[in-house]
Every structure is written in structure tokens, then in C-alpha cells.
Write a protein that holds these residues in place. Sequence first.
Motif, PDB file in Angstrom:
ATOM      1  N   ALA A  57       0.907  -0.996   0.089  1.00 45.20           N
ATOM      2  CA  ALA A  57      -0.006   0.190   0.101  1.00 45.20           C
ATOM      3  C   ALA A  57       0.711   1.232   0.078  1.00 45.20           C
ATOM      4  N   PHE A  58       0.696   2.141  -0.920  1.00 51.56           N
ATOM      5  CA  PHE A  58       1.341   3.496  -0.843  1.00 51.56           C
ATOM      6  C   PHE A  58       0.317   4.680  -0.594  1.00 51.56           C
ATOM      7  N   GLY A  59       0.941   5.599   0.235  1.00 49.10           N
ATOM      8  CA  GLY A  59       0.065   6.694   0.556  1.00 49.10           C
ATOM      9  C   GLY A  59       0.035   7.647  -0.458  1.00 49.10           C
ATOM     10  N   PRO A  60      -0.775   8.692  -0.381  1.00 40.97           N
ATOM     11  CA  PRO A  60      -0.998   9.763  -1.360  1.00 40.97           C
ATOM     12  C   PRO A  60       0.501  10.517  -1.858  1.00 40.97           C
ATOM     13  N   ASP A  61       1.370  10.512  -1.119  1.00 43.96           N
ATOM     14  CA  ASP A  61       2.520  11.049  -1.358  1.00 43.96           C
ATOM     15  C   ASP A  61       3.472  10.345  -2.154  1.00 43.96           C
ATOM     16  N   ALA A  62       3.326   8.897  -2.318  1.00 38.70           N
ATOM     17  CA  ALA A  62       4.220   8.054  -3.167  1.00 38.70           C
ATOM     18  C   ALA A  62       4.940   8.577  -4.369  1.00 38.70           C
TER      19      ALA A  62
ATOM     20  N   PHE B 262       8.644   8.961  -5.157  1.00 42.78           N
ATOM     21  CA  PHE B 262       9.282   8.287  -6.243  1.00 42.78           C
ATOM     22  C   PHE B 262      10.018   9.088  -7.239  1.00 42.78           C
ATOM     23  N   ALA B 263       9.403  10.257  -7.682  1.00 44.73           N
ATOM     24  CA  ALA B 263       9.824  11.091  -8.695  1.00 44.73           C
ATOM     25  C   ALA B 263      10.996  11.829  -8.166  1.00 44.73           C
TER      26      ALA B 263
ATOM     27  N   LEU C  70      14.900  13.198 -15.855  1.00 40.02           N
ATOM     28  CA  LEU C  70      13.364  13.158 -16.617  1.00 40.02           C
ATOM     29  C   LEU C  70      13.268  11.753 -17.056  1.00 40.02           C
ATOM     30  N   GLN C  71      14.267  11.413 -17.928  1.00 42.76           N
ATOM     31  CA  GLN C  71      14.206   9.774 -18.447  1.00 42.76           C
ATOM     32  C   GLN C  71      13.869   8.786 -17.363  1.00 42.76           C
ATOM     33  N   ARG C  72      14.447   8.667 -16.038  1.00 45.14           N
ATOM     34  CA  ARG C  72      13.975   7.971 -15.098  1.00 45.14           C
ATOM     35  C   ARG C  72      12.750   7.933 -14.578  1.00 45.14           C
TER      36      ARG C  72
END
Length: 152
Positions: A99-104, A108-109, A131-133
Amino acid sequence: MVGLYDGTDSTTEHFCGPDPLPVDNAQYCYVDNSVSWDQSFMQDGYTTGKYWVYMVIAHEWGHAVVEQNPEIEWGEPELQADCLAGAALYGGATDGLIAFGPDATKEFATDLSQIGDEASWSETNDHGDSLQRVNFFSLGKEYGVNGCLGDD
């Protein structure tokens, strides 16, 4: 899975075949088909957010998938590993395994942006730019493993 090691411990040697495992990094080892990560790399990354560990291990797992499926034309290995990481993590979330919260998504970015080619330990064209990643991780998130197949 080799798992955690202490890259700063000079009394213990950690290897992938004949090569020492990297200090302050994580690695998929094709020699013995294992994933390992330096304790300090995970601790430092975790200070930026709670999803760092998931992303790093999923990325290295992505390398294992690419290595074990040589018949598939994957494209650039580092970016494909990012794509497969997105597919694995969000596929697991869809299946109710994680489960991921809304901030995930934002975290990740941010994490991927910090470890692009601009990172101090990365060489130019080693992992792709920030940007590619992020784009490849998002491709896996949106389209799953099938979105990661083919040329980049």
C-alpha cells in the motif's frame, strides 16, 4: 538475494564474482543472480522518504528480469530497470500486496531525480537523466510490464 551489507566494513569483503560490491550503492549481480545493497545507501536514501527502499530493490529486481530474459529486446538496461520497478511496485499495489500513501508518486519522482546521471557517483549516460528515469518508472506504473518491452 544477498541483501544488506556494510560497504564501510573493511574487515568483511562482499563480492559479485571477482568484483567487490559497491560502497554506498545497490547492485544486481548477474554472476550469482543476487540483489544486494549497502546499508549506508539505504539509510541515507531513507532520509528522503519512506519509499526509497522499495524503489531501489525493485530497480535491482528489474535488472534481474532483464538479465534472465535475453530473448526480449529491452532497450537501455537502467531505464528498463526503472520501468520494471514501476510495474512491480504499482502492480503489487493493484494486487493489494503493498500500500502506498498519496505522497508515493511524488516521492518516487523525487528519489529517481536524485539518482539520475547528475548524481555525484554516477557517470554520464549511466542511468539516464532525471526526466528519463521518472518517465520510465511512470511508464511501468501506468502500463505494467508490457509497457516496459521494446526500444526506448
